[in-house]
Scaffold this motif. Sequence first.
Motif, PDB file in Angstrom:
ATOM      1  N   LEU A 403       0.838  -1.190   0.000  1.00 55.01           N
ATOM      2  CA  LEU A 403       0.000   0.000   0.000  1.00 55.01           C
ATOM      3  C   LEU A 403       0.878   1.246   0.000  1.00 55.01           C
ATOM      4  O   LEU A 403       2.016   1.221   0.459  1.00 55.01           O
ATOM      5  CB  LEU A 403      -0.921   0.013   1.226  1.00 55.01           C
ATOM      6  N   ALA A 404       0.343   2.333  -0.516  1.00 61.42           N
ATOM      7  CA  ALA A 404       1.067   3.608  -0.557  1.00 61.42           C
ATOM      8  C   ALA A 404       0.084   4.741  -0.304  1.00 61.42           C
ATOM      9  O   ALA A 404      -1.136   4.535  -0.283  1.00 61.42           O
ATOM     10  CB  ALA A 404       1.762   3.781  -1.905  1.00 61.42           C
ATOM     11  N   GLU A 405       0.608   5.924  -0.148  1.00 58.72           N
ATOM     12  CA  GLU A 405      -0.229   7.094   0.116  1.00 58.72           C
ATOM     13  C   GLU A 405       0.225   8.245  -0.760  1.00 58.72           C
ATOM     14  O   GLU A 405       1.420   8.417  -1.012  1.00 58.72           O
ATOM     15  CB  GLU A 405      -0.145   7.479   1.594  1.00 58.72           C
ATOM     16  N   THR A 406      -0.733   9.051  -1.226  1.00 61.09           N
ATOM     17  CA  THR A 406      -0.399  10.202  -2.063  1.00 61.09           C
ATOM     18  C   THR A 406      -1.454  11.283  -1.912  1.00 61.09           C
ATOM     19  O   THR A 406      -2.624  10.998  -1.617  1.00 61.09           O
ATOM     20  CB  THR A 406      -0.285   9.793  -3.544  1.00 61.09           C
ATOM     21  N   ALA A 407      -1.040  12.519  -2.133  1.00 61.65           N
ATOM     22  CA  ALA A 407      -1.992  13.619  -2.217  1.00 61.65           C
ATOM     23  C   ALA A 407      -2.613  13.616  -3.608  1.00 61.65           C
ATOM     24  O   ALA A 407      -1.987  13.181  -4.581  1.00 61.65           O
ATOM     25  CB  ALA A 407      -1.286  14.942  -1.949  1.00 61.65           C
ATOM     26  N   SER A 408      -3.845  14.086  -3.712  1.00 58.33           N
ATOM     27  CA  SER A 408      -4.533  14.125  -4.991  1.00 58.33           C
ATOM     28  C   SER A 408      -5.613  15.199  -4.952  1.00 58.33           C
ATOM     29  O   SER A 408      -5.964  15.698  -3.871  1.00 58.33           O
ATOM     30  CB  SER A 408      -5.175  12.765  -5.295  1.00 58.33           C
ATOM     31  N   PRO A 409      -6.172  15.569  -6.109  1.00 59.38           N
ATOM     32  CA  PRO A 409      -7.288  16.510  -6.108  1.00 59.38           C
ATOM     33  C   PRO A 409      -8.511  15.979  -5.357  1.00 59.38           C
ATOM     34  O   PRO A 409      -9.412  16.755  -5.024  1.00 59.38           O
ATOM     35  CB  PRO A 409      -7.592  16.675  -7.605  1.00 59.38           C
ATOM     36  N   LEU A 410      -8.541  14.684  -5.089  1.00 61.07           N
ATOM     37  CA  LEU A 410      -9.674  14.074  -4.395  1.00 61.07           C
ATOM     38  C   LEU A 410      -9.434  13.955  -2.899  1.00 61.07           C
ATOM     39  O   LEU A 410     -10.320  13.523  -2.161  1.00 61.07           O
ATOM     40  CB  LEU A 410      -9.940  12.682  -4.981  1.00 61.07           C
ATOM     41  N   GLY A 411      -8.237  14.312  -2.439  1.00 61.68           N
ATOM     42  CA  GLY A 411      -7.879  14.174  -1.036  1.00 61.68           C
ATOM     43  C   GLY A 411      -6.641  13.312  -0.892  1.00 61.68           C
ATOM     44  O   GLY A 411      -6.019  12.905  -1.879  1.00 61.68           O
ATOM     45  N   THR A 412      -6.280  13.028   0.332  1.00 59.88           N
ATOM     46  CA  THR A 412      -5.153  12.126   0.581  1.00 59.88           C
ATOM     47  C   THR A 412      -5.617  10.694   0.387  1.00 59.88           C
ATOM     48  O   THR A 412      -6.579  10.248   1.017  1.00 59.88           O
ATOM     49  CB  THR A 412      -4.620  12.306   2.011  1.00 59.88           C
ATOM     50  N   LEU A 413      -4.947   9.984  -0.496  1.00 58.80           N
ATOM     51  CA  LEU A 413      -5.380   8.641  -0.876  1.00 58.80           C
ATOM     52  C   LEU A 413      -4.411   7.585  -0.354  1.00 58.80           C
ATOM     53  O   LEU A 413      -3.196   7.706  -0.524  1.00 58.80           O
ATOM     54  CB  LEU A 413      -5.460   8.507  -2.403  1.00 58.80           C
ATOM     55  N   ARG A 414      -4.948   6.570   0.286  1.00 57.97           N
ATOM     56  CA  ARG A 414      -4.205   5.342   0.505  1.00 57.97           C
ATOM     57  C   ARG A 414      -4.663   4.383  -0.569  1.00 57.97           C
ATOM     58  O   ARG A 414      -5.865   4.195  -0.782  1.00 57.97           O
ATOM     59  CB  ARG A 414      -4.489   4.745   1.887  1.00 57.97           C
ATOM     60  N   TYR A 415      -3.733   3.777  -1.283  1.00 61.06           N
ATOM     61  CA  TYR A 415      -4.078   2.956  -2.439  1.00 61.06           C
ATOM     62  C   TYR A 415      -3.149   1.752  -2.541  1.00 61.06           C
ATOM     63  O   TYR A 415      -2.132   1.673  -1.851  1.00 61.06           O
ATOM     64  CB  TYR A 415      -4.015   3.778  -3.725  1.00 61.06           C
ATOM     65  N   THR A 416      -3.519   0.832  -3.409  1.00 58.78           N
ATOM     66  CA  THR A 416      -2.743  -0.386  -3.621  1.00 58.78           C
ATOM     67  C   THR A 416      -1.798  -0.223  -4.801  1.00 58.78           C
ATOM     68  O   THR A 416      -2.218   0.180  -5.889  1.00 58.78           O
ATOM     69  CB  THR A 416      -3.678  -1.578  -3.887  1.00 58.78           C
ATOM     70  N   ARG A 417      -0.543  -0.548  -4.589  1.00 56.87           N
ATOM     71  CA  ARG A 417       0.411  -0.518  -5.703  1.00 56.87           C
ATOM     72  C   ARG A 417       0.090  -1.632  -6.701  1.00 56.87           C
ATOM     73  O   ARG A 417      -0.505  -2.649  -6.349  1.00 56.87           O
ATOM     74  CB  ARG A 417       1.840  -0.706  -5.187  1.00 56.87           C
ATOM     75  N   SER A 418       0.538  -1.451  -7.917  1.00 53.61           N
ATOM     76  CA  SER A 418       0.308  -2.473  -8.935  1.00 53.61           C
ATOM     77  C   SER A 418       1.133  -3.723  -8.646  1.00 53.61           C
ATOM     78  O   SER A 418       2.300  -3.632  -8.239  1.00 53.61           O
ATOM     79  CB  SER A 418       0.678  -1.947 -10.319  1.00 53.61           C
ATOM     80  N   PRO A 419       0.554  -4.924  -8.865  1.00 58.32           N
ATOM     81  CA  PRO A 419       1.313  -6.161  -8.697  1.00 58.32           C
ATOM     82  C   PRO A 419       2.132  -6.526  -9.925  1.00 58.32           C
ATOM     83  O   PRO A 419       2.850  -7.521  -9.919  1.00 58.32           O
ATOM     84  CB  PRO A 419       0.210  -7.201  -8.456  1.00 58.32           C
ATOM     85  N   VAL A 420       1.994  -5.735 -10.996  1.00 56.06           N
ATOM     86  CA  VAL A 420       2.698  -6.005 -12.252  1.00 56.06           C
ATOM     87  C   VAL A 420       4.119  -5.461 -12.141  1.00 56.06           C
ATOM     88  O   VAL A 420       4.328  -4.241 -12.074  1.00 56.06           O
ATOM     89  CB  VAL A 420       1.957  -5.365 -13.445  1.00 56.06           C
TER      90      VAL A 420
END
Length: 446
Positions: A403-420
């Motif tokens: 998992l990773a975290e980033t700022a975005s126009p939608l807010g601070t996002l925690r998201y899943t990195r790609s498995p590829v």
Amino acid sequence: MADTPSPGTELLWAALGGDPALTHHIAYGGPRGLLAARLPVMELARAAVAVCALAGAERAARLAGGAVPAVRVDDGAVATAFVSERNLRVDGRAPVSFAPLSRFWRTADGWVRTHANYPHHRAALLTALGTTEEGVESAIAERRAQDVEDLVYEAGGLAFALRTPAEWATHPQGALAARQPVLARERLDDAAPRRRGAGERLRVLDLTRVIAGPVATRTLALLGADVLRIDPPRLPELADQHTDTGFGKRSAALDLDSPADRRTFGELLAQADVLVTGYRPGALERHGLLRPGLVVAQVSAWGHEGPWGDRRGFDSLVQVASGIAVIEGSAEQPGTLPAQALDHGTGYLLAAAVLRSLTEQDAAGGTRLLRLALARTAHLLTGVLPPQQPAGASDAYAPDAWLAETASPLGTLRYTRSPVTYEGCPADWSRPPGVWGSDAPEWLTA
């Protein structure tokens, strides 16, 4: 890490028309016992990601004029990615996966499952049953499952009766899914592909929604493609779904029934290399979406032929109709897969098919048409892949590693990195998702 190809990887790589010797470039590892189920869900997930990564590695080698780089497939990364929509956090808020009316319901003779996440599907369900949200349970309970399925379909909604594997096997659509390949690949002509100069990015038009197609185009964006998603302005995407699958892409709104927007879309299509669409049968011809030299990838719920060829559907509904819900539970108490594996598996396979088609097209030209369906992936899971081995206790598994975290126009996002992943593969997307429909309908200039 182990380098023994998995049975699913060999099978899917053959379906993609790949050189079987290349599967030896894949190394497998990570915690075992994940995505536990009665069906071989982890094998499907592992194989779909493996062939996608290998197709990306193969294409990277062709473009660079070098050897195919080593591919790494980690079960932890794969299992985490297959529930990416559950891992998402927006400013700490958990996503909304299913609306209250998207669930199993008891009927007079069994079960149905409805899908009403979108407002128009919710309205159609209530109209079909002639009731309010509070009255849905009793309105369904007094009807036969097949009657609910038929009634809601006629109203433009989504409800499917629970079927056993045997019932699905004798259903015309189920029998068709069992006869057809998991991936249909067709070369339509001898047209030359569009040649791009040094530094020019692959251009992908994305006309899909709801996980499978967006997962595929999200993966193509990771690998450097300029992905432009186009949606009708009057049908916004669900916010959390857009966020989870919008990494690396831009999002624009065009009404293809408007002459001005239609011209804009035609200009985009004329410069595109790939078109990925979830439109139903006939849409390519009706909207004029085919042009020489294009790679067109179509994904649907049930397939592009048969009595259900024009029906909408989602992963949860295909599980119910195809017998998966009975296998994972019982006819008396239906169950579900540990992930929306039909969607995610089909998505990674779709991305792999696009990449392999581009590699073949570079060598031999030709307009390419690819077709996949969740129902065919369901047959792969229930009737083709080797049976699930007893898992025993799961190895130590900490999803935070992927998992990773980033700022975005939608807010601070925690998201899943790609498995590829493969040697030289980008580690993350170049941009977070933006506001739905807010980008200009034009290609990047650099």
